[in-house]
Design a protein around this motif. Structure first.
Motif, short mmCIF file in Angstrom:
data_model
loop_
_atom_site.label_atom_id
_atom_site.label_comp_id
_atom_site.label_asym_id
_atom_site.label_seq_id
_atom_site.Cartn_x
_atom_site.Cartn_y
_atom_site.Cartn_z
N UNK A 53 0.84 -1.20 0.00
CA UNK A 53 0.00 0.00 0.00
C UNK A 53 0.88 1.25 0.00
N UNK A 54 1.91 1.27 0.86
CA UNK A 54 2.83 2.42 0.91
C UNK A 54 3.65 2.51 -0.38
N UNK A 55 4.11 1.35 -0.88
CA UNK A 55 4.91 1.31 -2.11
C UNK A 55 4.14 1.90 -3.28
N UNK A 56 2.90 1.49 -3.43
CA UNK A 56 2.08 2.00 -4.54
C UNK A 56 1.83 3.51 -4.37
N UNK A 57 1.65 3.94 -3.13
CA UNK A 57 1.42 5.37 -2.89
C UNK A 57 2.66 6.18 -3.21
N UNK A 58 3.82 5.68 -2.82
CA UNK A 58 5.08 6.36 -3.10
C UNK A 58 5.34 6.43 -4.61
N UNK A 59 5.01 5.37 -5.31
CA UNK A 59 5.17 5.36 -6.78
C UNK A 59 4.33 6.47 -7.40
#
Length: 309
Positions: free
Chosen positions: A295-301
């Motif tokens: 969830x955080x990875x996709x948001x950072x992307x």
């Protein structure tokens, strides 16, 4: 120009992967240390004293609440190296393998995903083994008090364990120190491959299927559902290897001669269910870690201007 842009995209993916996994590990460190303590215990399977709530409460009572954050610094360093590589370079290897296969491997196929995750995780696991070993040592229980003042002291102490007993430093001393820091590298690498292939590939595949069937669209909801499935899958596949890895890494007395000897010893003394010691905490920790990571990875992307995984 195109190559520079692609390289910057890969760099941003690496940064996003490292940061998201560091955030997830920070939140789940208490669960991780309880899991390690469970896996190091050698009593018969089913013993109530090894229940995760019992271990956690016992730690808080006897060692203080802050004991649940032991190994935090080593965990952060490990995620920077290991997770930055295994998740951050996953798409790089997908692109490289796809180009090298000249279309023989489908971008939508599971074969390409497994191959890319295997290469990325094998490199990341091998490189980050010393940080993983230090984390496990710092999280283990010591009746007479922890032998390590901090992460730097832990690295130095473990190095000295393997260094040749001589006053002069030299190749043999250096090789011995490296061997000590790379103890357990085989099960660590195997675990990294098993975990990453099951976690990253299942997340990627579930997302793909849900979107293709128009069941969900790209967004937090899809990321959450796909990561929940991925967390369960990788917990089931990686727990047995994790038990062996933890036992070997904490074997400062050299009780086990290697992976096969450790597996045989666990099977003989404790039975097959011992390979799933700490599974409840493993699932709680790895499941939560997986959800937070993706969830955080996709948001950072999204914030970095990089497309979704």
């Amino acid at each position: 120009m195109t190559n520079n842009r692609e390289n910057s995209q890969y760099a941003l993916k690496f940064a996003g992967a490292a940061l998201s996994n560091m955030a997830a590990s920070a939140a789940t460190n208490p669960l991780d240390i309880v899991k390690v303590r469970q896996q190091l215990r050698t009593q018969l399977p089913g013993a109530r004293s090894n229940a995760f709530w019992t271990v956690g409460v016992e730690m808080a009572r006897t060692e203080g609440v802050l004991s649940l954050m032991k190994g935090f610094s080593a965990s952060m360093l490990r995620e920077l190296a290991y997770s930055g590589m295994r998740l951050g370079s996953y798409e790089y290897f997908k692109d490289v393998l796809y180009d090298q296969s000249r279309g023989a491997l489908s971008r939508e196929g599971i074969g390409l995903k497994v191959a890319a995750a295997t290469i990325a995780s094998a490199i990341g696991s091998a490189v980050a083994n010393p940080t993983d070993l230090v984390k496990v040592r710092m999280q283990a229980y010591y009746p007479d008090g922890g032998p390590y003042k901090n992460m730097r002291h832990a690295f130095a102490t473990i190095w000295k364990e393997g260094a040749a007993p001589t006053t002069a430093s030299g190749p043999s001393s250096m090789l011995g120190g490296l061997r000590a820091l790379y103890r357990g590298v085989n099960p660590t690498t195997v675990r990294g491959i098993v975990l990453s292939v099951s976690q990253i590939c299942s997340y990627d595949q579930v997302k793909q299927v849900l979107k293709r069937r128009n069941l969900m669209q790209e967004g937090v909801g899809l990321h959450f559902v796909a990561s929940m499935v991925a967390g369960l899958v990788c917990s089931i596949t990686s727990n047995p290897v994790d038990v062996v890895k933890v036992r070997l890494m904490n074997d400062s007395e050299r009780e086990f001669r290697g992976v096969s000897d450790c597996v045989r010893s666990i099977m003989t003394r404790e039975g097959p269910l011992a390979f799933y010691k700490g599974f409840g905490m493993c699932w709680a920790r790895l499941g939560l870690h997986t959800v937070l990571t993706f969830v955080v990875f996709e948001r950072l992307r999204f914030l970095f201007g990089v497309g979704a995984l």
